[in-house]
Design a protein around this motif. Structure first.
Motif, PDB file in Angstrom:
ATOM      1  N   PHE A 202      -5.277  -5.213   6.330  1.00 37.09           N
ATOM      2  CA  PHE A 202      -5.001  -5.440   4.915  1.00 37.09           C
ATOM      3  C   PHE A 202      -4.195  -6.717   4.680  1.00 37.09           C
ATOM      4  CE2 PHE A 202      -6.016  -0.839   4.451  1.00 37.09           C
ATOM      5  CZ  PHE A 202      -7.055  -1.004   3.544  1.00 37.09           C
ATOM      6  N   GLY A 203      -3.468  -7.152   5.689  1.00 37.96           N
ATOM      7  CA  GLY A 203      -2.776  -8.427   5.571  1.00 37.96           C
ATOM      8  C   GLY A 203      -3.726  -9.611   5.614  1.00 37.96           C
ATOM      9  N   CYS A 204      -4.919  -9.389   6.183  1.00 36.21           N
ATOM     10  CA  CYS A 204      -5.902 -10.470   6.319  1.00 36.21           C
ATOM     11  C   CYS A 204      -6.942 -10.479   5.207  1.00 36.21           C
ATOM     12  CB  CYS A 204      -6.645 -10.338   7.652  1.00 36.21           C
ATOM     13  SG  CYS A 204      -5.627 -10.521   9.125  1.00 36.21           S
ATOM     14  N   LEU A 205      -7.134  -9.346   4.526  1.00 32.89           N
ATOM     15  CA  LEU A 205      -8.244  -9.205   3.585  1.00 32.89           C
ATOM     16  C   LEU A 205      -7.880  -9.721   2.199  1.00 32.89           C
ATOM     17  CD1 LEU A 205      -9.438  -5.626   4.625  1.00 32.89           C
ATOM     18  CD2 LEU A 205     -10.545  -7.815   5.166  1.00 32.89           C
ATOM     19  N   PRO A 206      -8.699 -10.594   1.618  1.00 31.83           N
ATOM     20  CA  PRO A 206      -8.431 -11.106   0.273  1.00 31.83           C
ATOM     21  C   PRO A 206      -8.818 -10.095  -0.796  1.00 31.83           C
ATOM     22  CG  PRO A 206     -10.490 -12.013   1.089  1.00 31.83           C
ATOM     23  CD  PRO A 206      -9.903 -11.200   2.221  1.00 31.83           C
ATOM     24  N   ALA A 207      -8.457 -10.395  -2.021  1.00 34.59           N
ATOM     25  CA  ALA A 207      -8.725  -9.495  -3.149  1.00 34.59           C
ATOM     26  C   ALA A 207     -10.206  -9.429  -3.505  1.00 34.59           C
ATOM     27  CB  ALA A 207      -7.918  -9.935  -4.369  1.00 34.59           C
ATOM     28  N   THR A 208     -11.020 -10.269  -2.880  1.00 40.78           N
ATOM     29  CA  THR A 208     -12.462 -10.245  -3.126  1.00 40.78           C
ATOM     30  C   THR A 208     -13.212  -9.331  -2.164  1.00 40.78           C
ATOM     31  OG1 THR A 208     -12.670 -12.205  -1.720  1.00 40.78           O
ATOM     32  CG2 THR A 208     -12.499 -12.565  -4.110  1.00 40.78           C
ATOM     33  N   THR A 209     -12.489  -8.671  -1.253  1.00 40.15           N
ATOM     34  CA  THR A 209     -13.113  -7.781  -0.267  1.00 40.15           C
ATOM     35  C   THR A 209     -13.743  -6.574  -0.970  1.00 40.15           C
ATOM     36  OG1 THR A 209     -11.416  -8.432   1.322  1.00 40.15           O
ATOM     37  CG2 THR A 209     -12.659  -6.437   1.830  1.00 40.15           C
ATOM     38  N   PRO A 210     -14.902  -6.109  -0.500  1.00 40.70           N
ATOM     39  CA  PRO A 210     -15.471  -4.883  -1.080  1.00 40.70           C
ATOM     40  C   PRO A 210     -14.467  -3.731  -1.039  1.00 40.70           C
ATOM     41  CG  PRO A 210     -17.054  -5.938   0.379  1.00 40.70           C
ATOM     42  CD  PRO A 210     -15.764  -6.679   0.553  1.00 40.70           C
ATOM     43  N   GLY A 211     -14.654  -2.754  -1.913  1.00 39.00           N
ATOM     44  CA  GLY A 211     -13.755  -1.602  -1.950  1.00 39.00           C
ATOM     45  C   GLY A 211     -13.712  -0.874  -0.610  1.00 39.00           C
ATOM     46  N   ILE A 212     -12.566  -0.288  -0.324  1.00 37.73           N
ATOM     47  CA  ILE A 212     -12.361   0.373   0.969  1.00 37.73           C
ATOM     48  C   ILE A 212     -11.813   1.781   0.744  1.00 37.73           C
ATOM     49  CG2 ILE A 212     -11.170   0.263   3.199  1.00 37.73           C
ATOM     50  CD1 ILE A 212     -10.900  -2.761   2.791  1.00 37.73           C
ATOM     51  N   VAL A 213     -12.341   2.750   1.480  1.00 40.87           N
ATOM     52  CA  VAL A 213     -11.778   4.105   1.524  1.00 40.87           C
ATOM     53  C   VAL A 213     -11.341   4.374   2.953  1.00 40.87           C
ATOM     54  CG1 VAL A 213     -12.969   5.095  -0.458  1.00 40.87           C
ATOM     55  CG2 VAL A 213     -14.130   5.038   1.738  1.00 40.87           C
ATOM     56  N   VAL A 214     -10.167   4.979   3.108  1.00 45.54           N
ATOM     57  CA  VAL A 214      -9.559   5.112   4.428  1.00 45.54           C
ATOM     58  C   VAL A 214      -9.109   6.548   4.678  1.00 45.54           C
ATOM     59  CG1 VAL A 214      -7.669   4.375   5.938  1.00 45.54           C
ATOM     60  CG2 VAL A 214      -8.714   2.733   4.355  1.00 45.54           C
ATOM     61  N   VAL A 215      -9.443   7.071   5.844  1.00 48.59           N
ATOM     62  CA  VAL A 215      -8.779   8.256   6.372  1.00 48.59           C
ATOM     63  C   VAL A 215      -7.928   7.817   7.549  1.00 48.59           C
ATOM     64  CG1 VAL A 215      -9.064  10.366   7.717  1.00 48.59           C
ATOM     65  CG2 VAL A 215     -10.360  10.064   5.612  1.00 48.59           C
ATOM     66  N   GLN A 216      -6.624   7.932   7.393  1.00 48.91           N
ATOM     67  CA  GLN A 216      -5.650   7.741   8.467  1.00 48.91           C
ATOM     68  C   GLN A 216      -5.015   9.100   8.695  1.00 48.91           C
ATOM     69  OE1 GLN A 216      -3.709   5.042  10.465  1.00 48.91           O
ATOM     70  NE2 GLN A 216      -3.307   7.089  11.265  1.00 48.91           N
ATOM     71  N   HIS A 217      -5.140   9.654   9.885  1.00 47.50           N
ATOM     72  CA  HIS A 217      -4.563  10.962  10.150  1.00 47.50           C
ATOM     73  C   HIS A 217      -3.063  10.921   9.886  1.00 47.50           C
ATOM     74  CE1 HIS A 217      -8.040  11.970  13.136  1.00 47.50           C
ATOM     75  NE2 HIS A 217      -8.369  12.211  11.875  1.00 47.50           N
ATOM     76  N   MET A 218      -2.649  11.655   8.866  1.00 48.72           N
ATOM     77  CA  MET A 218      -1.256  11.641   8.453  1.00 48.72           C
ATOM     78  C   MET A 218      -1.018  12.868   7.580  1.00 48.72           C
ATOM     79  SD  MET A 218       0.769   8.474   6.537  1.00 48.72           S
ATOM     80  CE  MET A 218       0.606   7.353   7.913  1.00 48.72           C
ATOM     81  N   PRO A 219       0.100  13.544   7.768  1.00 46.82           N
ATOM     82  CA  PRO A 219       0.361  14.750   6.987  1.00 46.82           C
ATOM     83  C   PRO A 219       0.833  14.448   5.569  1.00 46.82           C
ATOM     84  CG  PRO A 219       2.170  14.330   8.467  1.00 46.82           C
ATOM     85  CD  PRO A 219       1.131  13.294   8.768  1.00 46.82           C
ATOM     86  N   PRO A 220       0.959  15.497   4.731  1.00 44.97           N
ATOM     87  CA  PRO A 220       1.467  15.296   3.369  1.00 44.97           C
ATOM     88  C   PRO A 220       2.850  14.639   3.383  1.00 44.97           C
ATOM     89  CG  PRO A 220       0.591  17.514   3.636  1.00 44.97           C
ATOM     90  CD  PRO A 220       0.636  16.910   5.011  1.00 44.97           C
ATOM     91  N   MET A 221       3.222  14.083   2.286  1.00 46.96           N
ATOM     92  CA  MET A 221       4.504  13.424   2.019  1.00 46.96           C
ATOM     93  C   MET A 221       4.516  11.969   2.465  1.00 46.96           C
ATOM     94  SD  MET A 221       7.583  16.145   2.693  1.00 46.96           S
ATOM     95  CE  MET A 221       7.584  15.840   4.447  1.00 46.96           C
ATOM     96  N   TYR A 222       3.698  11.600   3.438  1.00 47.98           N
ATOM     97  CA  TYR A 222       3.797  10.272   4.018  1.00 47.98           C
ATOM     98  C   TYR A 222       2.734   9.300   3.523  1.00 47.98           C
ATOM     99  CZ  TYR A 222       6.688  13.064   7.097  1.00 47.98           C
ATOM    100  OH  TYR A 222       7.630  13.933   7.583  1.00 47.98           O
ATOM    101  N   THR A 223       1.565   9.807   3.121  1.00 47.56           N
ATOM    102  CA  THR A 223       0.472   8.896   2.781  1.00 47.56           C
ATOM    103  C   THR A 223       0.770   8.064   1.537  1.00 47.56           C
ATOM    104  OG1 THR A 223      -0.588  10.857   1.797  1.00 47.56           O
ATOM    105  CG2 THR A 223      -1.416  10.099   3.909  1.00 47.56           C
ATOM    106  N   LYS A 224       1.448   8.633   0.566  1.00 46.25           N
ATOM    107  CA  LYS A 224       1.758   7.869  -0.640  1.00 46.25           C
ATOM    108  C   LYS A 224       2.688   6.704  -0.311  1.00 46.25           C
ATOM    109  CE  LYS A 224       2.948   8.465  -5.515  1.00 46.25           C
ATOM    110  NZ  LYS A 224       3.262   9.447  -6.583  1.00 46.25           N
ATOM    111  N   SER A 225       3.713   6.967   0.489  1.00 48.41           N
ATOM    112  CA  SER A 225       4.635   5.903   0.896  1.00 48.41           C
ATOM    113  C   SER A 225       3.918   4.867   1.753  1.00 48.41           C
ATOM    114  CB  SER A 225       5.811   6.491   1.675  1.00 48.41           C
ATOM    115  OG  SER A 225       6.587   7.334   0.857  1.00 48.41           O
ATOM    116  N   PHE A 226       3.061   5.346   2.638  1.00 47.97           N
ATOM    117  CA  PHE A 226       2.314   4.433   3.505  1.00 47.97           C
ATOM    118  C   PHE A 226       1.413   3.522   2.677  1.00 47.97           C
ATOM    119  CE2 PHE A 226      -1.545   3.839   6.275  1.00 47.97           C
ATOM    120  CZ  PHE A 226      -0.982   2.857   7.075  1.00 47.97           C
TER     121      PHE A 226
END
Length: 369
Positions: A202-226
């Protein structure tokens, strides 16, 4: 090496671990100062570390170790139960995984979750701590230990922990998804080591990149902060996914911890739905669930990428995407912290290409053009 100011934790963990073949506890110390003295003569392959201790706290010690002698470290602390801040600090400092121990019935917890401790430690032992990766946040906390509620539900789900995506979504029908449209997007699945890799991407991708959906294994409470932290460090707009969010160029949606993320087709557009459901491939969110939904709804309109992580979540789903006409990529072994999920995806025949982390931003930016 076990470092914890609780004599109970040191004693029980030592008892649990040293009875297993392939694991040797070389020492147990009440604080990092004592531990460092012992570690000068025999350096451990893995450290199990508390946070709140006398003379030196665990986060300070972890930063020192990662700067001077990078060593896979599992944080085991009750402080991480209070919220995301301590966890984020531990992640930034370099923890490979985080186990949240309760403040009551501690001995019972340590014994009941023996298998999960062993998994976390063996996973840490196989982690590759590359110098460049250490400057980015390391892997998320191990899901089973996130909250008391998660621990309470885990035992009931263990019998079904091998469930596939069939438990959430019907298998692909075999019919081709809609032909190419102007809306195309990228689906990413990752686990151990993924937070470093995602921050790099995400540090390399410009604002013109196609939309992205991500699953990062992570429990509740942390994904919003991440997601918020990624958003601060990327030209893209990144948020925790909510039902109804449209997948748009320049935007990324992170699956909420404890929920599955499903992509839906809405005419020529795509949006997401956040759904409940059982653990799939031992995870919730599951990469297999996301990838299956993408195979069913998008076909060749999507690019699927499976990245560093332990286990096989996503391997079947990436093959379904491949069969539906999507372009599919697995991260290569050299750039993975743990080459588990990509390896399984390659074995299942779902990866059209295999490439290093550094090559992915270029491919992602140019997808669909």
């Amino acid at each position: 090496m076990i470092i914890d100011d609780s004599a109970v934790v040191r004693s029980v963990l030592q008892e649990i671990l040293q009875k297993h073949h392939g694991i040797q506890v070389i020492g147990a110390a009440p604080d990092p100062i004592f531990a460092l003295q012992r570690m000068q003569t025999q350096w451990p392959d893995v450290i199990v570390l508390d946070v709140e201790m006398p003379r030196m706290d665990g986060i300070t010690f972890l930063k020192k170790i990662m700067a001077e002698h990078p060593t896979p470290t599992v944080i085991c602390s009750s402080l991480t139960e209070a919220g995301a801040e301590t966890t984020i600090q531990a992640m930034e400092a370099g923890a490979v995984s985080i186990i949240t121990k309760p403040t009551v019935k501690l001995t019972e917890f340590l014994r009941d979750y023996e298998d999960e401790f062993l998994t976390a430690i063996r996973e840490a032992a196989g982690a590759r701590l590359r110098p460049q990766a250490l400057r980015r946040p390391p892997p998320p906390p191990t899901p089973p230990f996130s909250t008391p509620a998660a621990r309470a539900s885990l035992s009931a789900e263990r019998a079904n922990e091998k469930l596939t995506a069939d438990a959430v979504l019907a298998p692909p029908s075999g019919r081709s998804a809609m032909a190419r449209t102007t809306d195309q997007f990228i689906a990413v699945g990752t686990s151990t080591g993924g937070t470093q890799a995602l921050e790099y991407l995400f540090g390399c991708l410009p604002a013109t990149t196609p939309g992205i959906v991500v699953v990062q294994h992570m429990p509740p409470m942390y994904t919003k902060s991440f997601a918020a932290r990624l958003n601060e460090r990327s030209p893209m707009k990144i948020k925790e996914a909510e039902t109804g969010d449209r997948i748009l160029a320049g935007h990324a949606l992170i699956a909420p911890g404890g929920k599955h993320l499903v992509v839906r087709r809405n005419g020529a557009q795509y949006d997401v739905e956040v759904v409940d459901g059982p653990l799939v491939s031992r995870h919730r969110p599951s990469v297999d669930v996301l990838f299956r939904s993408v195979a069913k709804s998008a076909g060749a309109n999507a690019l699927g990428i499976i990245m560093t992580g332990m286990g096989d979540d996503g391997a079947r789903g990436l093959k379904e995407m491949f069969d539906a006409g999507a372009r599919t990529i697995a991260q290569d072994e050299a750039s993975c912290v743990v080459f588990g999920m990509p390896k399984e995806a390659i074995k299942h025949g779902g990866a059209r290409d295999v490439m290093g982390l550094e090559a992915l931003p270029t491919v992602m930016q140019s997808f669909g053009r």
